[in-house]
Design a protein around this motif. Structure first.
Motif, PDB file in Angstrom:
ATOM      1  N   ALA A  74      40.189  -9.325 -18.406  1.00  0.00           N
ATOM      2  CA  ALA A  74      39.597  -9.039 -17.105  1.00  0.00           C
ATOM      3  C   ALA A  74      39.100  -7.600 -17.041  1.00  0.00           C
ATOM      4  CB  ALA A  74      40.624  -9.290 -16.002  1.00  0.00           C
ATOM      5  N   GLU A  75      39.839  -6.678 -17.651  1.00  0.00           N
ATOM      6  CA  GLU A  75      39.406  -5.281 -17.673  1.00  0.00           C
ATOM      7  C   GLU A  75      38.115  -5.134 -18.468  1.00  0.00           C
ATOM      8  OE1 GLU A  75      42.613  -2.988 -19.219  1.00  0.00           O
ATOM      9  OE2 GLU A  75      43.881  -3.335 -17.477  1.00  0.00           O
ATOM     10  N   LYS A  76      38.010  -5.847 -19.578  1.00  0.00           N
ATOM     11  CA  LYS A  76      36.795  -5.775 -20.387  1.00  0.00           C
ATOM     12  C   LYS A  76      35.593  -6.300 -19.612  1.00  0.00           C
ATOM     13  CE  LYS A  76      39.082  -6.265 -24.844  1.00  0.00           C
ATOM     14  NZ  LYS A  76      39.294  -7.142 -25.992  1.00  0.00           N
ATOM     15  N   LYS A  77      35.809  -7.367 -18.846  1.00  0.00           N
ATOM     16  CA  LYS A  77      34.717  -7.944 -18.067  1.00  0.00           C
ATOM     17  C   LYS A  77      34.313  -7.032 -16.919  1.00  0.00           C
ATOM     18  CE  LYS A  77      35.825 -12.726 -19.154  1.00  0.00           C
ATOM     19  NZ  LYS A  77      36.311 -13.999 -18.630  1.00  0.00           N
ATOM     20  N   SER A  78      35.275  -6.302 -16.363  1.00  0.00           N
ATOM     21  CA  SER A  78      34.966  -5.451 -15.216  1.00  0.00           C
ATOM     22  C   SER A  78      34.271  -4.156 -15.621  1.00  0.00           C
ATOM     23  CB  SER A  78      36.238  -5.125 -14.440  1.00  0.00           C
ATOM     24  OG  SER A  78      37.080  -4.294 -15.206  1.00  0.00           O
ATOM     25  N   LYS A  79      34.420  -3.732 -16.887  1.00  0.00           N
ATOM     26  CA  LYS A  79      33.761  -2.503 -17.325  1.00  0.00           C
ATOM     27  C   LYS A  79      32.275  -2.775 -17.514  1.00  0.00           C
ATOM     28  CE  LYS A  79      37.637  -0.378 -19.683  1.00  0.00           C
ATOM     29  NZ  LYS A  79      38.159   0.105 -20.951  1.00  0.00           N
ATOM     30  N   PRO A  80      31.449  -1.963 -16.889  1.00  0.00           N
ATOM     31  CA  PRO A  80      30.010  -2.182 -17.030  1.00  0.00           C
ATOM     32  C   PRO A  80      29.521  -1.786 -18.417  1.00  0.00           C
ATOM     33  CG  PRO A  80      30.430  -0.196 -15.778  1.00  0.00           C
ATOM     34  CD  PRO A  80      31.762  -0.844 -16.029  1.00  0.00           C
ATOM     35  N   GLU A  81      28.539  -2.505 -18.882  1.00  0.00           N
ATOM     36  CA  GLU A  81      27.921  -2.142 -20.147  1.00  0.00           C
ATOM     37  C   GLU A  81      27.078  -0.895 -19.927  1.00  0.00           C
ATOM     38  OE1 GLU A  81      28.130  -3.450 -23.275  1.00  0.00           O
ATOM     39  OE2 GLU A  81      29.773  -4.639 -22.454  1.00  0.00           O
ATOM     40  N   PRO A  82      27.140   0.053 -20.835  1.00  0.00           N
ATOM     41  CA  PRO A  82      26.335   1.260 -20.656  1.00  0.00           C
ATOM     42  C   PRO A  82      24.848   0.925 -20.708  1.00  0.00           C
ATOM     43  CG  PRO A  82      27.416   1.264 -22.799  1.00  0.00           C
ATOM     44  CD  PRO A  82      27.931   0.081 -22.046  1.00  0.00           C
ATOM     45  N   SER A  83      24.104   1.505 -19.784  1.00  0.00           N
ATOM     46  CA  SER A  83      22.677   1.230 -19.733  1.00  0.00           C
ATOM     47  C   SER A  83      21.878   2.309 -20.443  1.00  0.00           C
ATOM     48  CB  SER A  83      22.225   1.103 -18.281  1.00  0.00           C
ATOM     49  OG  SER A  83      22.514   2.290 -17.584  1.00  0.00           O
ATOM     50  N   LEU A  84      22.551   3.351 -20.907  1.00  0.00           N
ATOM     51  CA  LEU A  84      21.882   4.453 -21.588  1.00  0.00           C
ATOM     52  C   LEU A  84      22.413   4.599 -23.005  1.00  0.00           C
ATOM     53  CD1 LEU A  84      22.087   7.085 -18.724  1.00  0.00           C
ATOM     54  CD2 LEU A  84      20.164   5.627 -19.276  1.00  0.00           C
ATOM     55  N   THR A  85      21.640   5.270 -23.850  1.00  0.00           N
ATOM     56  CA  THR A  85      22.098   5.533 -25.218  1.00  0.00           C
ATOM     57  C   THR A  85      23.032   6.738 -25.199  1.00  0.00           C
ATOM     58  OG1 THR A  85      20.292   7.025 -25.728  1.00  0.00           O
ATOM     59  CG2 THR A  85      19.918   4.670 -26.138  1.00  0.00           C
ATOM     60  N   ALA A  86      23.711   6.943 -26.316  1.00  0.00           N
ATOM     61  CA  ALA A  86      24.636   8.069 -26.415  1.00  0.00           C
ATOM     62  C   ALA A  86      23.906   9.400 -26.270  1.00  0.00           C
ATOM     63  CB  ALA A  86      25.387   8.006 -27.735  1.00  0.00           C
ATOM     64  N   CYS A  87      22.716   9.508 -26.837  1.00  0.00           N
ATOM     65  CA  CYS A  87      21.972  10.775 -26.757  1.00  0.00           C
ATOM     66  C   CYS A  87      21.437  11.035 -25.348  1.00  0.00           C
ATOM     67  CB  CYS A  87      20.851  10.788 -27.788  1.00  0.00           C
ATOM     68  SG  CYS A  87      21.501  10.866 -29.481  1.00  0.00           S
ATOM     69  N   GLU A  88      21.109   9.981 -24.622  1.00  0.00           N
ATOM     70  CA  GLU A  88      20.715  10.163 -23.227  1.00  0.00           C
ATOM     71  C   GLU A  88      21.906  10.646 -22.401  1.00  0.00           C
ATOM     72  OE1 GLU A  88      17.174   6.854 -22.710  1.00  0.00           O
ATOM     73  OE2 GLU A  88      19.259   6.204 -22.630  1.00  0.00           O
ATOM     74  N   CYS A  89      23.061  10.115 -22.718  1.00  0.00           N
ATOM     75  CA  CYS A  89      24.275  10.551 -22.028  1.00  0.00           C
ATOM     76  C   CYS A  89      24.631  11.985 -22.409  1.00  0.00           C
ATOM     77  CB  CYS A  89      25.433   9.612 -22.339  1.00  0.00           C
ATOM     78  SG  CYS A  89      25.252   8.000 -21.550  1.00  0.00           S
ATOM     79  N   LYS A  90      24.290  12.394 -23.604  1.00  0.00           N
ATOM     80  CA  LYS A  90      24.525  13.777 -24.022  1.00  0.00           C
ATOM     81  C   LYS A  90      23.726  14.732 -23.135  1.00  0.00           C
ATOM     82  CE  LYS A  90      25.416  17.314 -26.780  1.00  0.00           C
ATOM     83  NZ  LYS A  90      26.585  18.106 -26.603  1.00  0.00           N
ATOM     84  N   ARG A  91      22.479  14.387 -22.825  1.00  0.00           N
ATOM     85  CA  ARG A  91      21.669  15.231 -21.941  1.00  0.00           C
ATOM     86  C   ARG A  91      22.287  15.307 -20.546  1.00  0.00           C
ATOM     87  NH1 ARG A  91      16.791  12.150 -22.758  1.00  0.00           N
ATOM     88  NH2 ARG A  91      17.325  11.632 -24.874  1.00  0.00           N
ATOM     89  N   ILE A  92      22.809  14.191 -20.066  1.00  0.00           N
ATOM     90  CA  ILE A  92      23.482  14.185 -18.764  1.00  0.00           C
ATOM     91  C   ILE A  92      24.758  15.029 -18.836  1.00  0.00           C
ATOM     92  CG2 ILE A  92      24.700  12.731 -17.087  1.00  0.00           C
ATOM     93  CD1 ILE A  92      22.685  10.523 -17.771  1.00  0.00           C
TER      94      ILE A  92
END
Length: 86
Positions: free
Chosen positions: A26-44
């Motif tokens: 249930a925890e796995k299902k509740s976690k949203p899939e990331p919509s950004l790449t790792a490098c995009e998240c690095k900029r954030i």
């Protein structure tokens, strides 16, 4: 007394293990899939308002709320992958 305790404890152990397995699914299902790449998240990550010297003296709570909103699309990303990006 031992004859009653052993089967009862075995049943409790099995029930508790199956409960943990369903919780993790249930925890796995509740976690949203990331919509950004790792490098995009690095900029954030690099533009984190709570670590920006320009924001010194500003309301820490509002900066933390802003950061939570900014970082939300990256919640499922592995931080080791984010930190590998340049």
């Amino acid at each position: 007394m031992k004859k009653l305790f052993l089967p009862f404890s075995l049943v409790l152990l099995l029930v508790s293990c199956t409960g943990e397995a369903t919780e993790s699914e249930a925890e796995k299902k509740s976690k949203p899939e990331p919509s950004l790449t790792a490098c995009e998240c690095k900029r954030i990550y690099d533009s984190n308002p709570t670590n920006n010297p320009k924001n010194k003296g500003k309301n820490r709570d509002s900066l933390s709320n802003k950061w939570a909103i900014m970082w939300e699309p990256c919640m499922g990303i592995d931080m080791t992958e984010v930190l590998k990006c340049r």
